[in-house]
Design a protein around this motif. Structure first.
Motif, PDB file in Angstrom:
ATOM      1  N   LEU A 127      -0.775  -0.110  -5.837  1.00  0.00           N
ATOM      2  CA  LEU A 127      -0.215   0.229  -7.165  1.00  0.00           C
ATOM      3  C   LEU A 127      -0.892  -0.124  -8.357  1.00  0.00           C
ATOM      4  O   LEU A 127      -1.535  -1.201  -8.219  1.00  0.00           O
TER       5      LEU A 127
ATOM      6  N   MET B   3       0.861  -1.226  -0.058  1.00  0.00           N
ATOM      7  CA  MET B   3       0.068   0.134  -0.084  1.00  0.00           C
ATOM      8  C   MET B   3       0.790   1.168   0.293  1.00  0.00           C
ATOM      9  O   MET B   3       1.921   1.153   0.599  1.00  0.00           O
ATOM     10  N   PHE B   4       0.438   2.279  -0.683  1.00  0.00           N
ATOM     11  CA  PHE B   4       1.034   3.488  -0.843  1.00  0.00           C
ATOM     12  C   PHE B   4       0.430   4.654  -0.334  1.00  0.00           C
ATOM     13  O   PHE B   4      -0.667   4.552  -0.523  1.00  0.00           O
ATOM     14  N   ARG B   5       1.182   5.464   0.187  1.00  0.00           N
ATOM     15  CA  ARG B   5       0.569   6.864   0.358  1.00  0.00           C
ATOM     16  C   ARG B   5       1.231   7.838  -0.210  1.00  0.00           C
ATOM     17  O   ARG B   5       2.574   8.068  -0.286  1.00  0.00           O
ATOM     18  N   VAL B   6       0.681   8.737  -1.165  1.00  0.00           N
ATOM     19  CA  VAL B   6       1.139   9.738  -2.074  1.00  0.00           C
ATOM     20  C   VAL B   6       0.792  11.016  -1.576  1.00  0.00           C
ATOM     21  O   VAL B   6      -0.463  11.227  -1.231  1.00  0.00           O
TER      22      VAL B   6
ATOM     23  N   ARG C 273      -4.141   7.425  -0.174  1.00  0.00           N
ATOM     24  CA  ARG C 273      -3.660   6.110  -0.012  1.00  0.00           C
ATOM     25  C   ARG C 273      -4.154   5.059  -1.251  1.00  0.00           C
ATOM     26  O   ARG C 273      -5.436   5.081  -1.547  1.00  0.00           O
TER      27      ARG C 273
ATOM     28  N   ARG D  94       1.550   3.848 -10.598  1.00  0.00           N
ATOM     29  CA  ARG D  94       1.292   4.907  -9.964  1.00  0.00           C
ATOM     30  C   ARG D  94       0.196   4.328  -8.991  1.00  0.00           C
ATOM     31  O   ARG D  94      -0.588   3.483  -9.289  1.00  0.00           O
ATOM     32  N   ALA D  95      -0.130   5.041  -7.863  1.00  0.00           N
ATOM     33  CA  ALA D  95      -1.225   4.809  -7.042  1.00  0.00           C
ATOM     34  C   ALA D  95      -2.332   5.796  -7.145  1.00  0.00           C
ATOM     35  O   ALA D  95      -3.619   5.661  -6.788  1.00  0.00           O
ATOM     36  N   VAL D  96      -2.065   6.901  -7.772  1.00  0.00           N
ATOM     37  CA  VAL D  96      -3.076   7.982  -7.933  1.00  0.00           C
ATOM     38  C   VAL D  96      -2.619   8.850  -8.995  1.00  0.00           C
ATOM     39  O   VAL D  96      -1.286   9.175  -9.335  1.00  0.00           O
TER      40      VAL D  96
END
Lengths: 141, 144
Positions: B53, B1-4, B50, B59-61
């Motif tokens: 990917l 999980m990513f936070r951009v 959040r 990209r996550a967003v």
């Protein structure tokens, strides 16, 4: 308790997915799809979680962390064209997310058994955009 | 999980003055922030999102869409404005940075699914630096 060490590297990249058309790449990545690439001063913050050792008072000797970060990240990444010179970015698009995940993969084995565990990798592409990656939850199987 | 996290700025003026308090109480409570003609800040806003990917884009967003949403819902209304006089919420609530963070987060949350209709990415938090030394943060799940 968290401890964080910051490093920097300067590198070029281009965001293009070969599975997409020229127009799709342009729409998706904008200027970052320019074929000759462009560069950033990347800033990376690596956070480790642990409790201070009763004798040393340290979660991890920062000299040791510095050496690992230099060897695993700064030396291979600094002043390189990521897509051409730093695998897996010959086949993985070097978005900030993928760079954060790759840095996690390089660092995680160093902290899998010790007192300090990898907590987060933060990658600033610019001052206005950064990504935090916390790893993936372990497989339930 | 990513936070951009994306950083934005807007410049606005405000005055802290609660209608529930007397003139003297307002002066004591808010100090120079209560000076009658107001004053301004270069607000720095961080919007954190959040998500997992997307394997095609890596990209996550889509940050271009996030930029559009923030410009339309927040920056376009707040930049170079007087918050007390020109933002409806602050005709009734004091434009402290706590209330400002809640207002910004609420606007983004209300418009979120129009811009990002799927399960991901989700709005996670809004962080506002009124000055480099005073920073306020609110989670999207704290907003009703």
């Amino acid at each position: 308790m968290l401890i964080t060490r910051k490093i920097e590297f300067s590198a070029s990249h281009v965001c293009r997915n070969p599975r997409l058309s020229e127009e799709e790449n342009r729409n998706l990545y904008g200027g970052a799809a320019n074929p000759h690439g462009h560069g950033h001063n990347y800033v990376v913050e690596v956070s480790l979680e642990g409790m201070p050792d009763a004798v040393t008072g340290m979660v991890l000797d920062l000299k040791e962390l510095k050496a690992i970060l230099n060897r695993e990240i700064v030396e291979p990444y600094d002043h390189r064209f990521l897509n051409r010179e730093v695998p897996p970015f010959d086949s993985v698009v070097p978005t900030t997310e993928n760079i954060a995940r790759e840095i996690w993969r390089r660092l995680d084995p160093h902290f899998s058994n010790g007192a300090a565990r990898l907590h987060a990798v933060r990658v600033y592409e610019t001052a206005d955009l950064y990504v935090d990656y916390f790893g993936e939850p372990p497989c339930s199987a | 999980m990513f936070r951009v996290t994306r950083r934005y700025e807007f410049a606005a003026s405000h005055r802290l003055d609660s209608p529930a308090l007397s003139e003297e109480q307002n002066r004591d409570l808010y100090g120079k922030c209560n000076h009658p003609h107001g004053h301004g800040h270069n607000y720095v806003i961080e919007v954190s999102v959040r998500g997992p990917l997307d394997e095609i884009s890596g990209r996550a967003v889509d940050t271009a869409r996030l930029d559009e949403l923030v410009a339309r819902e927040v920056l376009g209304h707040f930049h170079q404005r007087n918050l007390n006089a020109e933002i409806a919420a602050f005709s009734v609530r004091v434009p402290t940075s706590e209330n400002l963070a809640a207002e910004v987060c609420g606007r983004l949350k209300a418009a979120w699914h129009g811009e990002f209709p799927g399960k991901w990415p989700q709005l996670e938090r809004v962080r506002i630096a009124e000055t480099a030394r005073n920073i306020f943060e609110i989670g999207a799940d704290e907003i009703e």
